[in-house]
Design an enzyme around this catalytic site. Structure first.
Site, PDB file in Angstrom:
ATOM      1  CE  LYS A   1       2.347   4.964   7.962  1.00 25.51           C
ATOM      2  NZ  LYS A   1       0.937   4.996   8.395  1.00 25.51           N
TER       3      LYS A   1
ATOM      4  CE1 TYR B   1      -2.352   3.307   2.464  1.00 30.27           C
ATOM      5  CE2 TYR B   1      -3.749   2.478   0.717  1.00 30.27           C
ATOM      6  CZ  TYR B   1      -3.462   3.441   1.665  1.00 30.27           C
ATOM      7  OH  TYR B   1      -4.280   4.553   1.792  1.00 30.27           O
TER       8      TYR B   1
ATOM      9  CG  ASP C   1       5.923   3.718   0.545  1.00 30.10           C
ATOM     10  OD1 ASP C   1       4.740   3.492   0.240  1.00 30.10           O
ATOM     11  OD2 ASP C   1       6.260   4.469   1.489  1.00 30.10           O
TER      12      ASP C   1
HETATM   13  P1  KE4 Z   1      -0.671   8.568   4.268  1.00 31.17           P
HETATM   14  O1  KE4 Z   1      -1.181   9.244   3.019  1.00 31.17           O
HETATM   15  O2  KE4 Z   1      -1.767   7.752   4.955  1.00 31.17           O
HETATM   16  O3  KE4 Z   1       0.054   9.543   5.215  1.00 31.17           O
HETATM   17  O4  KE4 Z   1       0.465   7.535   3.846  1.00 31.17           O
HETATM   18  C1  KE4 Z   1       0.148   6.550   2.900  1.00 31.17           C
HETATM   19  C2  KE4 Z   1       1.114   5.380   3.048  1.00 31.17           C
HETATM   20  C3  KE4 Z   1       2.147   5.254   2.140  1.00 31.17           C
HETATM   21  N1  KE4 Z   1       3.039   4.235   2.221  1.00 31.17           N
HETATM   22  C4  KE4 Z   1       2.953   3.322   3.219  1.00 31.17           C
HETATM   23  C5  KE4 Z   1       3.961   2.218   3.277  1.00 31.17           C
HETATM   24  C6  KE4 Z   1       1.916   3.413   4.177  1.00 31.17           C
HETATM   25  O5  KE4 Z   1       1.838   2.477   5.165  1.00 31.17           O
HETATM   26  C7  KE4 Z   1       0.984   4.453   4.106  1.00 31.17           C
HETATM   27  C8  KE4 Z   1      -0.177   4.597   5.082  1.00 31.17           C
HETATM   28  N2  KE4 Z   1      -0.310   3.541   6.031  1.00 31.17           N
HETATM   29  C9  KE4 Z   1      -1.666   3.281   6.496  1.00 31.17           C
HETATM   30  C10 KE4 Z   1      -1.704   2.082   7.433  1.00 31.17           C
HETATM   31  N3  KE4 Z   1      -0.744   1.100   7.215  1.00 31.17           N
HETATM   32  C11 KE4 Z   1      -2.223   4.497   7.154  1.00 31.17           C
HETATM   33  C12 KE4 Z   1      -3.468   4.263   7.981  1.00 31.17           C
HETATM   34  C13 KE4 Z   1      -4.696   4.809   7.308  1.00 31.17           C
HETATM   35  O6  KE4 Z   1      -4.834   4.629   6.084  1.00 31.17           O
HETATM   36  O7  KE4 Z   1      -5.527   5.407   8.048  1.00 31.17           O
END
Ligand code: KE4
Length: 431
Positions: free
Chosen positions: A267, A144, A239
């Site tokens: 994060k 993801y 990523d």
């Molecule tokens: P954000 O747009 O949510 O800040 O980041 C996206 C993203 C990109 N790459 C990786 C490896 C990620 O894990 C994420 C976002 N992670 C999720 C949960 N694993 C965020 C939680 C959510 O979607 O509320």
């Protein structure tokens, strides 16, 4: 435990926010519960509206390396806020943040701040396309990278949890440029390069997958991808939104000793405020406007409060000599305890762990090394396990396909409480 306040808060929220949440995975849908509404969080403790307290193992999906509301972070934000909350003009906070990231992340010579991980990955793919003049890119089933259109094909995290890995609204034109490979299967990537090598701008992956649950790269996988990208002139993008500053000061690329061409971050670098970043070699990054022709922008990019929080976080990381050894020790203790409990209760399970990120998969499969094997997990059993853990005061990810995070702030006593809670939950679901 009484959840009445959260239940009524959720009912109210659903009248004004789709699903009552601003990010789907928070809705607890896949564990079949009403979400708890958080009143406050401090250190490793979350307190919900009903006053129930939990040991937090989710860390707000990763950022809380030192626990919630750390005084150094709060002070940094407070001091910055005295001088204004956003300028829409350059500030030295941004330069300080960029210099720290460059100092800490081996492959980054230049970096651009954005406001989320999604913005970082979207921008990195656009940059790779602009730099190579090619249109296709390779992602891995179960990874993801945020909710950018081109990523929501066989995506992990919430998309997988809710069973909508290919979201409506993604056009065929977009999807055709997203080539899918299988994690830990180098041959699946080689086949794509042999067929379309001259069209592939980049390969993007989570260098340790967190969004299908934790899946660890096999020994030669990362090096194999590095070699293929070099051979075909494609960019390798790590990523590191989850792994950045979590697995090592220099993230997974330091941990495994493999240098990508671009890195995306999020994060932890925001200390809990909205931040993302993408960076890499200077000659690539200088393709970005206003120096180069590839456009990307953001009103709140490099926001002074988010930068102040991030600078405080990265400073704490650099100042803490035992940060990674301590998190490794505590996480290993937790893993060993859970392994003992699985054996005691004779419940089949696979634990994948790298450093302070881990997942317990309720599966009979002897291993979980890709999406197909992750999908063998019994999500019903995970839902029961999650509920029992929550009721015993342990706050886990509300999905089988996410991570448990150990933080530097977790005490031995809390690790032992997690192990005890795990045993009771396994005994209960085992029946
Ligand atoms: P954000 O747009 O949510 O800040 O980041 C996206 C993203 C990109 N790459 C990786 C490896 C990620 O894990 C994420 C976002 N992670 C999720 C949960 N694993 C965020 C939680 C959510 O979607 O509320």
């Amino acid at each position: 435990m009484n959840f009445n306040q959260s239940i009524s808060a959720f009912e109210r929220a659903q009248r004004s926010i789709p699903g009552g949440v601003n990010s789907p995975v928070r809705a607890f849908k896949s564990v079949g519960l009403n979400p708890v509404f958080v009143k406050k969080a401090k250190g490793t403790t979350i307190t919900d509206l009903d006053g129930n307290q939990y040991i937090d193992c989710l860390a707000s999906w990763g950022p809380m390396l030192f626990g919630h509301a750390h005084q150094r972070i709060l002070s940094a934000i407070g001091e910055a806020a005295e001088n204004g909350t956003s300028f829409g003009a350059p500030s030295q906070y941004e330069t300080e943040m960029a210099e720290r990231i460059i100092r800490m992340v081996p492959s980054i010579e230049m970096v651009r701040m954005v406001s989320s991980g999604t913005e970082a990955t979207m921008s990195a793919i656009r940059l790779a396309r602009g730099y190579t003049g090619r249109e296709a890119f390779v992602k891995f089933a179960g990874n993801y990278h945020g909710h950018g259109d081109s990523f929501l094909i066989k995506a992990g995290s919430g998309a997988m949890t809710l069973g909508i890995p290919n979201s409506p609204g993604i056009t065929k034109g977009t999807a055709k440029d997203t080539l899918m490979a299988e994690y830990n299967n180098l041959a699946s990537v080689e086949a794509l390069f042999q067929e379309k090598g001259s069209e592939i701008a980049a390969v993007i992956l989570e260098p340790v997958a967190g969004n299908m649950g934790v899946v660890v790269p096999s020994k030669d996988f990362l090096q194999g991808l590095r070699d293929l990208c070099t051979q075909y002139g494609a960019l390798l993008i790590f990523d590191e939104v989850i792994t950045g500053f979590r697995l090592a000061k220099g993230g997974a690329q330091e941990y495994f000793g493999i240098l990508p061409d671009l890195t995306t971050l999020g994060k932890i670098i925001g200390g809990g405020l909205p931040v993302g970043a993408y960076g890499g070699r200077k000659e690539i990054m200088e393709m970005m406007a206003p120096v180069g022709p590839v456009y990307q922008a953001g009103t709140l990019s490099g926001n002074p409060l988010a930068m102040a929080a991030g600078i405080a976080m990265l400073t704490m990381i650099e100042e803490q000599p035992d940060l990674y050894t301590e998190m490794e020790r505590k996480a290993a203790r937790l893993e060993d305890g859970i392994r003992r409990n699985l054996a005691t209760t004779n419940i089949p399970g696979v634990i994948n762990r790298v450093g302070s990120m881990m997942t317990l998969f309720f599966t009979d499969s002897p291993q979980v090394t890709n999406l197909e094997e992750a999908m063998t997990a019994d999500t019903e059993r995970y839902a029961s396990y999650f509920k029992l853990s929550l009721e015993s005061g342990i706050y886990l990810a509300p999905s089988q396909f996410e991570c448990l995070f150990v933080s530097y702030a977790h005490t031995e006593e809390e690790i032992d409480r997690m192990i005890a809670s795990n045993l009771e939950a396994l005994k209960a679901i085992g029946r």
